[in-house]
Design an enzyme around this catalytic site. Structure first.
Site, mmCIF file in Angstrom:
data_model
loop_
_atom_site.group_PDB
_atom_site.id
_atom_site.type_symbol
_atom_site.label_atom_id
_atom_site.label_comp_id
_atom_site.label_asym_id
_atom_site.label_seq_id
_atom_site.Cartn_x
_atom_site.Cartn_y
_atom_site.Cartn_z
ATOM 1 N N HIS A 1 2.156 2.592 4.421
ATOM 2 C CA HIS A 1 3.217 2.455 4.929
ATOM 3 C C HIS A 1 4.127 3.705 4.154
ATOM 4 O O HIS A 1 4.623 3.314 3.116
ATOM 5 C CB HIS A 1 4.115 1.173 5.229
ATOM 6 C CG HIS A 1 3.165 0.303 6.112
ATOM 7 N ND1 HIS A 1 2.908 -0.945 5.767
ATOM 8 C CD2 HIS A 1 2.725 0.601 7.314
ATOM 9 C CE1 HIS A 1 2.437 -1.730 6.823
ATOM 10 N NE2 HIS A 1 1.972 -0.699 7.806
ATOM 11 N N LEU B 1 4.171 0.889 -0.742
ATOM 12 C CA LEU B 1 3.276 0.273 -1.757
ATOM 13 C C LEU B 1 2.175 -0.467 -0.873
ATOM 14 O O LEU B 1 1.768 -1.883 -1.434
ATOM 15 C CB LEU B 1 3.859 -0.276 -2.755
ATOM 16 C CG LEU B 1 4.903 0.460 -3.650
ATOM 17 C CD1 LEU B 1 5.487 -0.300 -4.616
ATOM 18 C CD2 LEU B 1 4.062 1.597 -4.512
ATOM 19 N N HIS B 2 1.860 0.010 -0.008
ATOM 20 C CA HIS B 2 0.606 -0.774 0.915
ATOM 21 C C HIS B 2 -0.557 0.058 1.352
ATOM 22 O O HIS B 2 -1.098 -0.070 2.155
ATOM 23 C CB HIS B 2 1.357 -1.066 2.246
ATOM 24 C CG HIS B 2 2.481 -1.801 2.394
ATOM 25 N ND1 HIS B 2 3.330 -1.868 3.258
ATOM 26 C CD2 HIS B 2 3.219 -2.734 1.208
ATOM 27 C CE1 HIS B 2 4.418 -2.705 2.862
ATOM 28 N NE2 HIS B 2 4.168 -3.144 1.640
ATOM 29 N N PRO B 3 -1.229 0.528 0.060
ATOM 30 C CA PRO B 3 -2.554 1.177 0.371
ATOM 31 C C PRO B 3 -3.638 0.351 0.735
ATOM 32 O O PRO B 3 -3.703 -0.877 0.135
ATOM 33 C CB PRO B 3 -2.773 1.789 -1.274
ATOM 34 C CG PRO B 3 -2.081 0.929 -2.133
ATOM 35 C CD PRO B 3 -0.879 0.355 -1.229
#
Length: 586
Positions: free
Chosen positions: A297, A470-472
C-alpha cells in the site's frame, strides 16, 4: 541449544511468535526460534511506548532499513521500507493499527484454485482465537485470545470534527470496522493495552518463554537451508554475524516476511533458475514465483493547518520528552500511551468496486513518519492510498552473499487503473476535509497545497511525495498455479519436503488494510495445518456487503428502521442519484 529440533522457525516476528506459541503447546514437540535481531527488552521505551513509534524506523538496532531500487514510475526515487529486526518483528515497530481487512478479501482468496478453505468463514474463527477485544466479544470478535486490543478514544476536537465531516460528506458510520461492517468511519482497534504496545512477541512469546521445549535465539542470521535431495534437513546461521552454527530440523518454517523469506529461498536455490544463475546460485528447486507478485500500500498525507491550538504538535518539542516519558513509565497514561491513530474509516471511491478500496487514518497533527512536523504548526492530516492496487513488483537477490540486501521493485503507479484510483482517492479525501465541520479549524491545506488540482498534478505529486504504508506482501503466494510457491493446505513449499512458509509473503493478494492482523490470522490457521490439528469450524455470521440489500447494522438492530438503499452507495453516486436530471421539473 539442542542440535536437532522438530521445528526450526526462521524469524521471531509476527508470524514466528504466534507459531512458536501454538506449536510448542505440545510438550512432546521441540521448537527453536532463530531471530536475526535482538531481544525486545521490556525496559526499552522505543518499543513499548506507543507514541515512540517514529523512532525505531531507520535505526539499525530495530530496523532492517530496506529501500527499493529506483522506482521507474516515480522519477527514479528509492522508497524506504522499515522492517522490524527485533523479536516481534514489525509488530514491535509498527503503528499498532489493527485492521483485519474486508470479508471480501478472503472470499477473493478462496476463488484461487486450492484456496477454498481460506474464505472469510474459515478465517474468521482464527481472527477470533487470537484476540481479546476490550470492546466486547460477539459473533465477529474474540474475547479470550493472547492479543489484547483496545479501541481508540478518538474524542479530541479534531477527531470529532473529522467524524462530523464524514457525515456531512455523505458517508456512514460503523460500530466496528473489524466486525459486521467494515465500510464507514469509526474509532480504530489498536494492539495497545494499558498504555503499552502489545507486539506479537509480548502477546505470544513472553508468556511462554519458560517452556522447556522452546528455545529462542536472537542475533541469529540464517544464511542457507541445508538439503538432502529435495528435503530440507536444517539451517546454517551466523550468531552475531560471526560464529557459524548449524542445526538439524524435522521441519523448517520460514517466517521472515515478504523480503527476507524469498531472499533466503533464492539463496538456497529455490526460485526462478534464470534469476538464481544470474546471482551465482545453483538452482535446486524450480519455482519461478519466488519473489514475484510483490504488493504493498502506497500512501500520501493530506495535511491542513489548524487555526485552533487543539492538535498534539506542542508535544513534539524536545524539552517535553522527559515529562512524556515519566508520565508513561510511572502512570501508563498521557501522550506517550497512544499511537494517536485512533480513528478513520473505509470507503469505495467508485461503483465498480465491491467493497472499500480506500482507507483513512486520521491523525490530530501534521507530521511525517520521521517525526518532521509541518513547520511546527498546529495541524491535522489523513493518510490515504488505494487498498487493492493492481500494481505488481518483485524481490530478487543480487548475489550469493546473505548480507547483501535484495533488489526490491514495487512498480508503484505503473498501471492506468492505479493512477486513476489515486486521483479518486485524493479527491475523495479533499471532499471530506473541505466539509463545514472543519471550518473552525481549517487554516488551509499544507500538503499537497492548492497548486495540485488536475489529475496529472495529483499523479505527479504522488510520485514525488508518497511513502509506503509498510505492508509488503505476496512474494511466496499460496496456490496451485505455476507461479504459486506454497501449498495452501499444508504451507509446504512446492517441490520440497520439510520446508514451509508462514508470513505475509504467502498472501495471494493484499488485504485492504494494515496487514498485521491477517498475518497473525494466517499464523494461527497455519499452526493447526502444520500440527495436524482439526481446523476450527467455519463460522457464518452476516457481514455487510454493499449493493446486496444488507442493512447498515446487524439484523435486529433498531437503527436499521431508518435504512435507505442510497446509504449503500459512495457519496458521489448518491449525489448523482438525487441530483435533478435533464427533463426533471426544476
Amino acid at each position: 541449544m539442542n542440535k536437532r529440533y522438530d521445528y526450526v522457525i526462521v524469524g521471531g516476528g509476527s508470524a514466528g511468535s504466534a507459531l512458536a506459541n501454538r506449536l510448542s503447546a505440545d510438550e512432546s514437540t521441540s521448537v527453536l526460534v532463530l531471530e536475526a535481531g535482538r531481544a525486545d527488552f521490556i525496559a526499552d521505551p522505543l518499543i513499548h511506548m506507543p507514541a515512540a513509534l517514529m523512532f525505531p524506523a531507520g535505526n539499525p538496532l530495530y530496523d532492517w532499513a530496506y529501500e527499493t531500487e529506483p522506482e521507474p514510475h516515480m522519477g527514479g526515487r528509492r522508497v524506504k521500507h522499515a522492517r522490524g529486526k527485533v523479536l516481534g518483528g514489525s509488530s514491535s515497530i509498527n503503528g499498532m493499527i489493527f485492521q483485519r481487512g474486508n470479508a471480501g478479501d478472503f472470499d477473493k482468496w478462496a476463488t484461487f484454485e486450492g484456496m477454498d478453505h481460506w474464505d472469510y468463514a474459515h478465517c474468521l474463527p482464527y481472527f477470533k482465537r487470537m484476540e481479546t477485544t476490550t470492546a466486547g466479544a460477539d459473533a465477529w470478535r474474540g474475547g479470550a485470545g493472547p492479543l489484547t486490543l483496545e479501541r481508540g478514544p478518538a474524542s479530541s476536537p479534531l477527531f470529532q470534527a473529522f467524524f462530523e465531516a464524514t457525515d456531512q460528506a455523505g458517508y456512514a458510520r460503523t460500530d466496528d470496522v473489524n466486525g459486521y461492517r467494515q465500510e464507514g468511519f469509526a474509532p480504530f482497534d489498536r494492539n495497545v493495552s494499558k498504555g503499552s504496545r502489545i507486539s506479537a512477541s509480548r502477546a505470544y512469546l513472553r508468556p511462554i518463554r519458560d517452556r522447556k521445549n522452546l528455545d529462542i535465539t536472537t542475533l541469529a542470521t540464517v544464511t542457507k537451508l541445508r538439503w538432502q535431495g529435495t528435503r530440507v534437513t536444517g539451517v546454517d546461521f551466523l550468531r552475531a554475524g560471526k560464529r557459524k552454527h548449524s542445526v538439524d530440523a524435522g521441519e523448517v518454517i520460514l517466517c521472515g516476511g515478504a523480503f527476507n523469506t524469498p531472499q533466503l529461498l533464492q539463496l538456497s536455490g529455490v526460485g526462478d533458475p534464470q534469476t538464481l544463475r544470474a546471482a551465482g546460485i545453483t538452482p535446486h528447486v524450480d519455482l519461478p514465483g519466488v519473489g514475484e507478485n510483490l504488493q504493498d500500500h502506497l500512501e500520501v498525507y493530506l495535511q491542513h493547518e489548524s487555526l485552533q491550538p487543539v492538535s498534539i504538535a506542542p508535544w513534539l518539542k524536545k524539552w517535553k520528552a522527559p515529562y512524556i516519558g515519566a508520565e508513561w513509565l510511572f502512570l501508563n497514561r498521557g501522550v506517550g500511551a497512544s499511537n494517536h491513530f485512533e480513528g478513520g474509516g473505509f470507503i469505495r471511491t467508485n461503483d465498480d468496486v465491491a467493497y472499500p478500496n480506500l482507507m483513512f487514518h486520521f491523525l490530530p497533527i501534521a507530521v511525517r513518519y520521521d517525526g518532521t512536523a509541518a513547520g511546527g504548526k498546529h495541524g491535522y492530516q489523513v493518510h490515504i492510498g488505494p487498498m487493492n492496487s493492481d500494481v505488481r513488483g518483485h524481490v530478487r537477490i543480487k548475489n550469493d552473499d546473505p548480507f547483501t540486501k535484495p533488489g526490491i521493485v514495487f512498480n508503484y503507479l505503473s498501471t492506468e487503473r492505479d493512477r486513476q484510483e489515486w486521483v479518486e482517492v485524493v479527491r475523495a479525501a479533499r471532499h471530506i476535509l473541505d466539509q463545514p465541520a472543519f471550518a473552525p479549524f481549517d487554516g488551509g491545506e499544507l500538503s499537497p497545497g492548492l497548486g495540485v488540482e488536475t489529475d496529472q498534478e495529483i499523479i505527479d505529486w504522488v510520485a514525488q511525495d508518497a511513502e509506503t504504508a509498510l505492508h509488503p506482501s505476496c512474494t511466496a503466494k499460496m496456490g496451485t498455479d505455476e507461479m504459486s510457491v506454497v501449498d495452501p493446505s499444508t504451507m509446504r513449499v512446492h517441490g520440497t519436503q520439510g520446508l514451509r512458509v508462514v508470513d505475509a509473503s504467502v498472501f495471494p493478494t493484499i488485504t485492504n488494510g494494515n496487514i498485521y492482523a491477517p498475518v497473525m490470522m494466517v499464523a494461527e490457521k497455519a499452526a493447526d495445518l502444520i500440527a495436524g490439528n482439526t481446523p476450527l469450524a467455519a463460522e457464518h455470521p452476516p457481514v455487510y456487503r454493499a449493493g446486496e440489500g444488507m442493512p447498515l447494522h446487524p439484523e435486529g438492530d433498531p437503527r436499521n428502521t431508518a435504512w435507505d438503499a442510497r446509504d449503500h452507495l459512495p457519496s458521489a453516486l448518491r449525489a448523482m442519484q438525487t441530483a435533478p436530471t435533464k427533463g426533471d421539473d426544476q
